[in-house]
Design an enzyme around this catalytic site. Sequence first.
Site, short mmCIF file in Angstrom:
data_model
loop_
_atom_site.label_atom_id
_atom_site.label_comp_id
_atom_site.label_asym_id
_atom_site.label_seq_id
_atom_site.Cartn_x
_atom_site.Cartn_y
_atom_site.Cartn_z
N HIS A 18 -5.61 15.98 -23.45
CA HIS A 18 -6.65 16.35 -22.50
C HIS A 18 -7.22 15.14 -21.46
O HIS A 18 -7.26 15.25 -20.20
CB HIS A 18 -8.18 17.02 -23.17
CG HIS A 18 -7.66 18.17 -23.78
ND1 HIS A 18 -8.02 18.51 -25.18
CD2 HIS A 18 -7.17 19.46 -23.44
CE1 HIS A 18 -7.88 19.63 -25.54
NE2 HIS A 18 -7.13 20.38 -24.59
N LYS A 42 -12.18 32.63 -29.10
CA LYS A 42 -11.98 31.74 -30.42
C LYS A 42 -13.18 31.40 -30.86
O LYS A 42 -14.17 31.07 -30.24
CB LYS A 42 -11.24 30.58 -29.88
CG LYS A 42 -9.74 30.65 -29.34
CD LYS A 42 -9.34 29.38 -28.77
CE LYS A 42 -7.95 29.48 -28.06
NZ LYS A 42 -7.72 28.13 -27.40
N ARG A 91 2.18 21.86 -20.96
CA ARG A 91 2.81 20.98 -22.17
C ARG A 91 4.19 21.46 -22.24
O ARG A 91 5.11 20.60 -22.36
CB ARG A 91 2.20 21.34 -23.44
CG ARG A 91 0.75 20.57 -23.54
CD ARG A 91 -0.07 21.24 -24.58
NE ARG A 91 -0.13 22.80 -24.85
CZ ARG A 91 -0.62 23.23 -25.60
NH1 ARG A 91 -1.11 22.73 -26.48
NH2 ARG A 91 -0.95 24.87 -25.54
N1 COA Z 1 -3.52 18.31 -24.57
C1 COA Z 1 -3.76 18.78 -25.59
N2 COA Z 1 -3.89 20.03 -25.83
C2 COA Z 1 -3.92 20.88 -24.74
C3 COA Z 1 -3.51 20.33 -23.60
C4 COA Z 1 -3.37 19.08 -23.21
N3 COA Z 1 -2.95 18.60 -22.12
N4 COA Z 1 -3.78 21.62 -22.69
C5 COA Z 1 -3.78 22.54 -23.48
N5 COA Z 1 -3.96 22.14 -24.47
C6 COA Z 1 -4.37 23.18 -25.71
C7 COA Z 1 -5.75 23.09 -26.50
O1 COA Z 1 -5.91 22.21 -27.14
C8 COA Z 1 -5.72 24.29 -26.86
O2 COA Z 1 -5.40 24.39 -28.12
P1 COA Z 1 -5.83 25.45 -29.28
O3 COA Z 1 -5.54 26.74 -28.88
O4 COA Z 1 -5.05 24.88 -30.44
O5 COA Z 1 -7.19 24.99 -29.53
C9 COA Z 1 -4.65 25.30 -26.31
O6 COA Z 1 -3.92 24.35 -25.61
C10 COA Z 1 -5.37 26.02 -24.93
O7 COA Z 1 -6.37 25.35 -24.51
P2 COA Z 1 -7.28 25.36 -23.37
O8 COA Z 1 -6.78 24.33 -22.23
O9 COA Z 1 -8.47 25.00 -24.11
O10 COA Z 1 -7.39 26.82 -22.91
P3 COA Z 1 -7.82 28.32 -23.36
O11 COA Z 1 -6.84 29.17 -23.43
O12 COA Z 1 -8.78 28.08 -24.77
O13 COA Z 1 -9.00 28.43 -22.24
C11 COA Z 1 -9.78 28.71 -19.99
C12 COA Z 1 -8.56 28.57 -21.10
C13 COA Z 1 -10.76 28.29 -20.17
C14 COA Z 1 -9.23 28.13 -18.70
C15 COA Z 1 -9.80 30.31 -19.82
O14 COA Z 1 -9.90 30.92 -21.24
C16 COA Z 1 -11.01 30.77 -19.18
O15 COA Z 1 -10.84 30.50 -17.64
N6 COA Z 1 -11.90 31.57 -19.58
C17 COA Z 1 -12.98 31.88 -18.79
C18 COA Z 1 -13.01 33.52 -18.45
C19 COA Z 1 -12.17 33.75 -17.36
O16 COA Z 1 -12.31 33.39 -16.30
N7 COA Z 1 -11.08 34.39 -17.86
C20 COA Z 1 -10.22 35.10 -16.61
C21 COA Z 1 -9.17 33.92 -16.58
S1 COA Z 1 -7.75 34.96 -16.02
#
Ligand code: COA
Length: 166
Positions: A18, A42, A91
């Site tokens: 990140h 989650k 990724r």
């Molecule tokens: N380095 C390390 N890990 C990474 C990474 C990076 N560069 N990029 C992504 N990841 C990992 C995260 O650690 C996470 O791992 P985990 O699942 O093991 O915890 C996974 O990838 C997904 O991570 P994250 O980027 O936190 O995304 P998310 O899917 O949890 O959340 C949001 C994404 C916040 C953008 C999305 O859920 C959102 O916008 N929510 C708000 C509601 C909304 O607007 N919804 C409509 C969207 S269409």
Amino acid sequence: MERIAVYPGSFDPVTLGHLDIIERSAKIFDKIIVGVLNNNSKIPLFSAEERVSMLVEVTKHLENVQVMAFEGLLVDFASQLHASVIIRGLRAVTDFEYELQMAQTNRIMQGNIDTFFLTTSLEYSYLSSSVVREVAKFGGDVAKFVPASVIPVLYKKVRRKEDGIK
Ligand code: COA
């Protein structure tokens, strides 16, 4: 006009992957707002406040980076902050379908906000927060995965969780 970008995620906890995305985007945009999702489906290990505070600590060397928690729709959060860009890290090819769906949905909801993808640096392409939590839970070395300041906070949290303390 200031180019403001939002980098959203769960950050449970923030990893070096990140941080790599934040540092690189901070060079491209005038201001980066790291948005910590507080209404995730989650169940997080860390509270939103704890995740924000870890991010504040690891980004303190970056003047144009700010960290905030948010609830609700990402596009609403971005609009309130006058951000025109959402940053996401890619990724591997497995991230693509989900990210494409999110980017398209967000664009349909809010046509003036674009998603900007950065490919994660190769050394972090395997990383995820859940892998980091798992390694810490079993006492493994997380130094290659998370910033130094996160290490003691993470071990403390998983130990307390094991002991049944929140
Ligand atoms: N380095 C390390 N890990 C990474 C990474 C990076 N560069 N990029 C992504 N990841 C990992 C995260 O650690 C996470 O791992 P985990 O699942 O093991 O915890 C996974 O990838 C997904 O991570 P994250 O980027 O936190 O995304 P998310 O899917 O949890 O959340 C949001 C994404 C916040 C953008 C999305 O859920 C959102 O916008 N929510 C708000 C509601 C909304 O607007 N919804 C409509 C969207 S269409």
